[in-house]
Design an enzyme around this catalytic site. Structure first.
Site, PDB file in Angstrom:
ATOM      1  N   CYS A  89       0.822  -1.221   0.000  1.00 49.22           N
ATOM      2  CA  CYS A  89       0.000   0.000   0.000  1.00 49.22           C
ATOM      3  C   CYS A  89       0.847   1.258   0.000  1.00 49.22           C
ATOM      4  O   CYS A  89       0.328   2.363  -0.151  1.00 49.22           O
ATOM      5  CB  CYS A  89      -0.961  -0.011   1.175  1.00 49.22           C
ATOM      6  SG  CYS A  89      -1.939  -1.526   1.247  1.00 49.22           S
ATOM      7  N   HIS A 345      -9.515   3.357  -1.013  1.00 49.53           N
ATOM      8  CA  HIS A 345      -8.086   3.019  -1.042  1.00 49.53           C
ATOM      9  C   HIS A 345      -7.747   2.207  -2.289  1.00 49.53           C
ATOM     10  O   HIS A 345      -7.547   1.004  -2.223  1.00 49.53           O
ATOM     11  CB  HIS A 345      -7.760   2.240   0.238  1.00 49.53           C
ATOM     12  CG  HIS A 345      -6.320   1.864   0.397  1.00 49.53           C
ATOM     13  ND1 HIS A 345      -5.282   2.567  -0.185  1.00 49.53           N
ATOM     14  CD2 HIS A 345      -5.741   0.851   1.114  1.00 49.53           C
ATOM     15  CE1 HIS A 345      -4.130   1.992   0.152  1.00 49.53           C
ATOM     16  NE2 HIS A 345      -4.379   0.944   0.924  1.00 49.53           N
TER      17      HIS A 345
END
Lengths: 397, 467
Positions: A89, A345
């Site tokens: 991420c 996200h």
């Protein structure tokens, strides 16, 4: 090691709408975010002489983002080096870092960092949950979902610091309230702490509203050396990268299997933060930083970021959020964009979306989200089970 | 003098009340319950648990392992070598699997005795377990339970074997054909008279006559029977008193297949004093009658877990549907064959992940699991000494997963600090998720994780020591 703080500038930033972009392909979003940034920088595509592509999970869709080709092809950006960066991420933070390094080396003059993630061509359970069910080691950590790798942090944070679900709900409610002001956010509805607490559990103690949604999106920045910024008549003033820290401080397994690790905080965040502060010559972040975009993939991550990044002690973090200090209008607003909890996200895009948002804030063009007089902003982008972290300090010019 | 040197048993934690079964079929309420293996247990994992308990209070090493079951999880693939590995026995021990026969535990015991008496083996482990699935709605549904038992055979026993009498008898009583999911049986009254009672009455008489003993001379008799009515009829025919009969807990557990006589043996050993005689009567395609005498050593021996503590350590299944899901009769049955696994990977890490060894850094003492090459604590290259990790610990932190597919949600995943060092991440089983929290003491149990790549993928889980 020589500091490179203050030598690189963002001259253009672009971002697609974040959401369930059923009408857009991976390529569509790559093109939209890049052209948005290119126009903002007031350059042409042909001015870009190197590019870095951040996509974390090509397997979740149609295998786009496995290589630099997947940036070059949709933009017909031929004959220049394009590199795909993958660091979970925190891939976007890493793409940014590599782009900066290329400028500092003198090998490149004008570079693009683009993050794209297309997750919603599959159902959320068919992509990210299935990934943890079906892939990886046959037994190690088998049973964790992504929320679970953070709920173990929450359980321990509560146990050791006297914090609780109410503190997490406060963070989620705050970020949803902020997200309602962000036209590019996935969720645009204010939310009360009571609603967060009453939502269905995903991985105790995290409810579905303590978790970011599964989202499509792309974000991009155009970077040059600061001394070259005046050559481009960008739409807004350039924003300076005063410092960046990037740290890989654990692996996929080691945080969970390390007998010394106490949970409730991430060493990678602390190390990256300390490095960034040193580069940016920040000694008191709570005094010197005007706003922060932190990696609230789950509400507990923002709670941990308060102390990992040196704003408060771990035991004070619950009280700090409850005091309203991190709301818009508070002492240091956190996630005025709505954060990952509201924006969603799209994994490889998130770290660059933060820079897009901070660029707007530091130029004074963030609309209803604007933090008055914002000069210095912090972006915090983590990856894996808190194992990788990028902390970037930006300053207005 | 040779005989039984230790015994261990394992009763799974779940019970299914016969009331719940009755309700599901709108039948009359019936008293009692059945012991139900959790969804991640099978006739191998239960045998592991029983064997570990047997070895915990038994011989330090064994040189042969025999495994008996009518419901082994593989049709082609031996269980005894797997059992030897999980129990961390010496590589290459002699092994044998005994399938098909409900009398398998005593068949293995007889051969173990032969091997020990001939001097070919010193200490032999016999483990037996069964998880026999009755046809939903059929008579057997109130009769079959799941359990495991293990014993060791060797010199200097707690119960010396005086005689081992056996006869085979080709009688179709209970069966499960190749490919059948459920156990089937002959007419109950016919099979009781002509199969069970005929074998027991004739066989016990012959076995006693062989050594010149009387039935009344036995302090405890383990009288295996397919159901409580058959057991009562046999006891009456043999003239046995209630005091002599070892309670096989049919009412609470059901008939536990090959494990039944081993539960009974532990029950007898818990009750006898030195000099007491014990008879084991084991039925299935014939009869085995084992006559034993408790030695002085019985006074110093105690099981790792008593039967009564295991009967008290129980969780009730909340519905018949949950039971059906555990057995894969309804529900997705967890389509897990697509989960990544690799025989090469599992073979490479057998010592680490099956025998469960960590690596202790010689430089700083940090215990690493999985084993590393460079120490994360002191950054030295070790060397790392392989160290057997404890099978117990405490929960350091945990997650209760609502989205990871499991027949028993939520799936609790625990980060466990092992007694004596080392930290491990394990799925948690046999627990009440609501009351499971940081600090809970847990024991490690070997369970089935998934069916990745089309084979049974076993690994360790943890469960609260008691519920």
């Amino acid at each position: 090691m020589e500091s490179w703080g203050g030598k690189i500038a963002i001259i253009g930033a672009g971002c697609t709408r974040f959401g369930e972009n059923f009408d857009q392909s991976y390529d569509d979003m790559a093109v939209d975010a890049t052209l948005d940034a290119v126009r903002d920088a007031n350059i042409g595509l042909a001015d870009i002489d190197g590019a870095w592509l951040s996509t974390a999970f090509p397997d979740a869709g149609v295998w786009k983002g496995r290589s630099g080709m997947d940036l070059a092809e949709p933009l017909a950006l031929w004959d220049i080096p394009v590199t795909r960066v993958s660091n979970y991420c925190a891939s976007a933070g890493d793409a940014l870092r590599n782009a900066c390094m290329a400028l500092l080396s003198g090998a490149h003059d004008c570079v693009l960092a683009l993050g794209v993630e297309k997750l919603r061509d599959r159902s959320p359970q068919g992509s990210l949950v299935a990934m943890q069910v079906e892939t990886g080691h046959p037994f190690y950590q088998k049973g964790f979902t992504a929320p679970g790798t953070f709920s173990v942090q929450a359980a321990r944070h509560f146990h050791d610091n006297g914090t609780g679900r109410e503190d997490l709900a406060e963070i989620s409610a705050k970020n949803h309230d902020h997200g309602a002001l962000n036209p590019k956010a996935h969720y645009r509805s204010p939310m009360s702490a009571e609603q967060v607490l009453a939502a269905p559990m995903v991985a105790d103690p995290l409810t579905v509203l303590d978790c970011c949604p599964t989202t499509d999106g792309a974000a991009a920045v155009i970077l040059v050396r600061l001394e070259d910024a005046p050559k481009h008549e960008s739409a807004g003033p350039p924003v300076v990268i005063r410092g960046q820290g990037f740290s890989v401080s654990a692996g996929w397994d080691s945080p969970f299997y390390d007998p010394e690790y106490r949970f409730g905080g991430f060493r990678a965040s602390r190390v990256a933060g300390e490095t960034a502060y040193r580069e940016a010559e920040i000694s008191d972040p709570r005094e010197e930083i005007d706003l922060a975009e932190v990696h609230d993939c789950f509400s507990v991550s923002e709670l941990m970021a308060y102390s990992d990044l040196g704003f408060v002690e771990p035991g004070e973090s619950g009280e700090w959020v409850r005091s309203g200090a991190t709301r818009l209008g508070g002492e240091v607003p956190f996630n005025t964009s709505g954060g990952l909890l509201s924006c969603g996200h799209p994994v490889g895009a998130t770290g660059l979306r933060m820079l897009y948002q901070l660029t707007q804030q530091l130029r004074g063009t963030a609309g209803e989200m604007q933090v008055e007089g914002a000069r210095v902003g912090l972006a915090h982008n983590i990856g894996g089970p808190g194992a990788v972290a990028a902390v970037t300090i930006l300053e207005a010019t | 003098m040779h005989g039984i040197t230790s015994v261990g048993t394992f009763v799974p934690r779940y019970r299914l009340a016969n009331d719940l079964i009755g309700e599901s079929w709108r039948a009359e309420a019936r008293p009692g319950s059945r012991s139900i293996a959790n969804f991640d247990e099978d006739a191998f994992t239960m045998a592991v648990a029983a064997a570990e308990r047997c070895l915990a209070v038994g011989p330090e090493a064994v040189d042969a392992v025999y495994y008996a079951s009518t419901s082994a999880p593989y049709r082609e693939k031996a269980m005894a070598p797997m059992l030897a590995t999980v129990c961390d026995l010496r590589p290459g021990v002699a092994t044998g699997d005994f399938g098909g026969s409900l009398r398998g535990a005593t068949t293995a015991l007889g051969l173990a005795l032969d091997a020990v008496e001939l001097g070919r083996r010193k200490d032999v482990l016999v483990a037996a377990a069964d998880l026999r699935v009755p046809r939903p709605g059929a008579e057997l549904e109130l009769a079959l339970g799941d359990a495991a038992g293990a014993l060791t055979v060797g010199a200097d026993p707690i119960a010396a074997v005086d005689s081992f009498w056996t006869r085979s008898d080709d009688f179709l009583h209970l069966w499960r054909r190749d490919g059948d999911a459920y156990v089937d049986h002959a007419d109950t009254r016919f099979a009781r008279q002509h199969g069970y009672l005929r074998n027991v009455v004739e066989g016990v008489a012959a076995a006693l006559q062989e050594v010149g003993a009387e039935a009344s001379g036995f302090a405890k008799v383990v009288l295996d029977a397919p159901d409580p009515s058959s057991a009562r009829a046999a006891a009456k025919a043999l003239g046995l008193t209630a005091d002599q009969l070892v309670d096989l807990h049919h009412g609470e557990l059901g008939h536990t297949g090959t494990a039944g006589v081993l539960l009974g043996l532990q029950g007898a050993l818990e009750a006898v004093v030195p000099g007491d005689r014990i008879a084991i009567v084991s039925y299935g395609d014939g009869l085995d009658v084992v006559l034993l005498t408790a030695t002085e050593k019985i006074a110093d021996w105690a099981p790792a877990r008593t039967l009564s503590s295991q009967l008290g350590d129980r969780r009730e299944l909340d519905s018949f549907t949950r039971y059906c899901e555990f057995r894969g009769i309804v529900g997705a049955g967890e389509q897990t064959e697509g989960v990544f696994s690799s025989t090469a990977l599992l073979h490479r890490t057998q010592k680490q992940d099956v025998r469960l060894y960590g690596g202790c850094c010689a430089n700083c003492g940090q215990i690493h699991y999985p084993i590393v090459r460079v120490c994360g604590a002191c950054h030295s290259e070790g060397p790392f000494e392989e160290l057997k990790l404890a099978r117990s610990g405490d929960v350091f932190t945990l997650s209760k997963e609502r989205y990871f597919p499991t027949p028993d949600p939520p799936l609790v995943v625990s980060v466990v600090d092992l007694e004596g060092g080392g930290r491990i991440v394990l799925q948690t089983t046999d627990c009440d998720a609501a009351s499971f929290d940081i600090g809970t003491p847990v024991e490690l149990v070997y369970r089935r994780y998934h069916e990745g790549q089309g084979f049974h993928n076993y690994y360790w889980k943890c469960r609260p020591v008691e519920v």
